[in-house]
Scaffold this active site. Structure first.
Site, PDB file in Angstrom:
ATOM      1  N   GLY A 125      36.941  31.436  34.142  1.00  0.00           N
ATOM      2  CA  GLY A 125      36.073  31.744  35.278  1.00  0.00           C
ATOM      3  C   GLY A 125      36.537  31.043  36.549  1.00  0.00           C
ATOM      4  O   GLY A 125      35.762  30.833  37.475  1.00  0.00           O
ATOM      5  N   LEU A 126      37.822  30.656  36.598  1.00  0.00           N
ATOM      6  CA  LEU A 126      38.361  29.961  37.770  1.00  0.00           C
ATOM      7  C   LEU A 126      39.313  30.851  38.567  1.00  0.00           C
ATOM      8  O   LEU A 126      40.041  30.380  39.434  1.00  0.00           O
ATOM      9  CB  LEU A 126      39.092  28.677  37.343  1.00  0.00           C
ATOM     10  CG  LEU A 126      38.227  27.624  36.661  1.00  0.00           C
ATOM     11  CD1 LEU A 126      39.094  26.449  36.206  1.00  0.00           C
ATOM     12  CD2 LEU A 126      37.148  27.129  37.596  1.00  0.00           C
ATOM     13  N   ASP A 173      36.534  36.346  44.626  1.00  0.00           N
ATOM     14  CA  ASP A 173      37.654  35.562  44.082  1.00  0.00           C
ATOM     15  C   ASP A 173      38.866  35.627  45.004  1.00  0.00           C
ATOM     16  O   ASP A 173      39.494  34.611  45.313  1.00  0.00           O
ATOM     17  CB  ASP A 173      38.051  36.092  42.699  1.00  0.00           C
ATOM     18  CG  ASP A 173      36.899  36.094  41.732  1.00  0.00           C
ATOM     19  OD1 ASP A 173      35.853  35.502  42.060  1.00  0.00           O
ATOM     20  OD2 ASP A 173      37.033  36.688  40.645  1.00  0.00           O
TER      21      ASP A 173
HETATM   22  C1  GLA Z   1      34.172  37.758  38.665  1.00  0.00           C
HETATM   23  C2  GLA Z   1      34.521  38.785  39.741  1.00  0.00           C
HETATM   24  C3  GLA Z   1      33.873  38.422  41.080  1.00  0.00           C
HETATM   25  C4  GLA Z   1      32.389  38.133  40.918  1.00  0.00           C
HETATM   26  C5  GLA Z   1      32.137  37.192  39.745  1.00  0.00           C
HETATM   27  C6  GLA Z   1      30.672  37.044  39.452  1.00  0.00           C
HETATM   28  O1  GLA Z   1      34.750  36.529  38.965  1.00  0.00           O
HETATM   29  O2  GLA Z   1      35.909  38.887  39.908  1.00  0.00           O
HETATM   30  O3  GLA Z   1      34.098  39.453  42.010  1.00  0.00           O
HETATM   31  O4  GLA Z   1      31.664  39.324  40.791  1.00  0.00           O
HETATM   32  O5  GLA Z   1      32.773  37.618  38.563  1.00  0.00           O
HETATM   33  O6  GLA Z   1      30.014  36.457  40.510  1.00  0.00           O
END
Ligand code: GLA
Length: 394
Positions: A125-126, A173
């Site tokens: 999640g990074l 992101d």
């Molecule tokens: C992923 C997606 C982002 C965002 C997050 C949740 O990282 O790439 O665009 O939607 O999930 O906030």
């Protein structure tokens, strides 16, 4: 880490291709609050971190492009006339997706070589994927003097993710990796795609990431389903996006949608609100209030938006038991990856020892802990252009 990684990548490039590359640093990101709000044109509050993809890039004299992924020890060679998707889940799609989007814009690329590697843990999640996409497009822009702006580049990265990786992601992101600012978080309006950088000094508190080291397999389809649900509800509401709706609007159409969809849309509306409150809390130096908003964000992600998982919930529950951890929640798309925790500095060590032990006991696997600093976005490492360090090139 930064320097030794850079050294490794550049040395490998020179060994393989006998020519001097340009070198790009492209960071991962954290997000304090504002999850799954970006594709609803809402607000997010991310920042780039001091974990990077380092990419060495240069034109190739051969007909083929050659990409070496250092962490995987894999080489991929291809012809620019023949860009096709690699199997799902492959790192190649991040690179190929960017090339394909550049070609769609009518840009006539010539063969090039890349060596890249990094210290952003994958699936955490990074945003290691956005960092790679940004690193590639930024590097190609430089090598071929394409004249693209950073703003144009993030949309190319995002489209690569949509069309090659298959995740209909928002812009958070790519934006935060590209535009990050040292010691700042970015209060980003995902409608205008403009951000206000906010200086961060948590004083007696610090941010700690805890990686569950799990990534549940349905995360990509579940992500796209969430996005489709939001779009369905906003069209019933006759709004451009959920950004334009409030709780009253939603109540009016409650009988036209399922309870599940109602809760998901409600979560988004509330999270957009919480994100704005979080920025105010930081501006007021009220870390306790910020922490409360972070805990309620997790609650919404767990029970309403349903993108959490047992491992993440377990870590957040342990955080709640410790009064020195003022806020904790899952971060990113969900179904695994990291929690982000706001902890009193004096307690960090104790909490980490406790939580890692309990996690091991419960899931029979290790979690990982990262302390990160807020850093600058995607950038060129200037000294390579000035022929330093010389010993790499002799
Ligand atoms: C992923 C997606 C982002 C965002 C997050 C949740 O990282 O790439 O665009 O939607 O999930 O906030």
């Amino acid at each position: 880490m930064k320097n030794s990684l850079e050294y490794k990548i550049v040395s490998l490039f020179i060994d393989k291709f006998k020519t001097k590359p340009i070198v790009v640093f492209s960071p991962g990101r954290i997000n304090i609050i504002g999850e799954h709000t970006d594709y609803n044109e809402g607000f997010v509050f991310p920042g780039a971190i001091d974990k990077y993809i380092v990419a060495a890039i240069q034109k190739s004299k051969s007909e083929l492009c050659s990409i070496y992924a250092y962490n995987k020890d894999e080489t991929y060679q291809f012809h620019l006339n023949n860009i096709e998707k690699a199997p799902n889940g492959s790192w190649k799609n991040y690179v190929l997706g960017v090339i394909s989007e550049l070609q769609k814009k009518g840009i006539n690329l010539k063969p090039f070589n890349v060596v890249f590697g990094g210290d952003i843990p994958g699936g955490a999640g990074l945003s290691s994927s956005a960092a790679l996409e940004n690193g590639i497009v930024f590097g190609l822009n430089e090598v071929f003097q394409l004249g693209l702006t950073k703003r144009e580049m993030i949309f190319i990265s995002q489209k690569a993710e949509h069309n090659f990786v298959g995740v209909k992601c928002g812009i958070m992101d790519q934006y935060s990796s590209m535009f990050g600012k040292e010691n700042h978080l970015l209060f980003l309006d995902c409608r205008t795609v403009e951000a206000k950088p906010i200086y961060i000094d948590f004083k007696d508190f610090e941010l700690v990431l805890i990686n569950t080291n799990v990534k549940h397999s349905l995360s990509e389809s579940a992500y796209n389903e969430r996005r489709a649900t939001c779009e369905k509800v906003s069209s019933i509401l006759e709004k451009k996006s959920l950004r334009d709706a409030n709780e009253e609007d939603l109540l009016k159409i409650k009988d036209q949608i399922s309870e599940d969809d109602y809760q998901k849309a409600l979560y988004v509306i509330q999270e957009i609100e919480r994100t704005q409150k979080a920025v105010k809390a930081i501006e007021n130096e009220d870390i306790i209030e910020l922490g409360k908003l972070i805990y309620s964000s997790h609650n919404g992600l767990q029970h309403q938006y349903k993108v959490s998982c047992d491992e993440l919930d377990f870590l957040v529950d342990r955080a709640k038991e410790n009064s020195h951890v003022v806020g904790a929640r899952m971060m990113g798309g969900g179904f695994g990856g990291c929690t982000i925790n706001v902890i009193a500095k004096s307690e960090t060590k104790n909490f980490i020892t406790h939580v890692t032990e309990k996690y091991k006991e419960k899931f029979n696997k290790e979690c990982s802990v990262y302390l990160v600093n807020l850093s600058d976005g995607t950038h060129l490492v200037k000294h390579y252009n000035e022929n330093r360090p010389a010993k790499l090139y002799t």
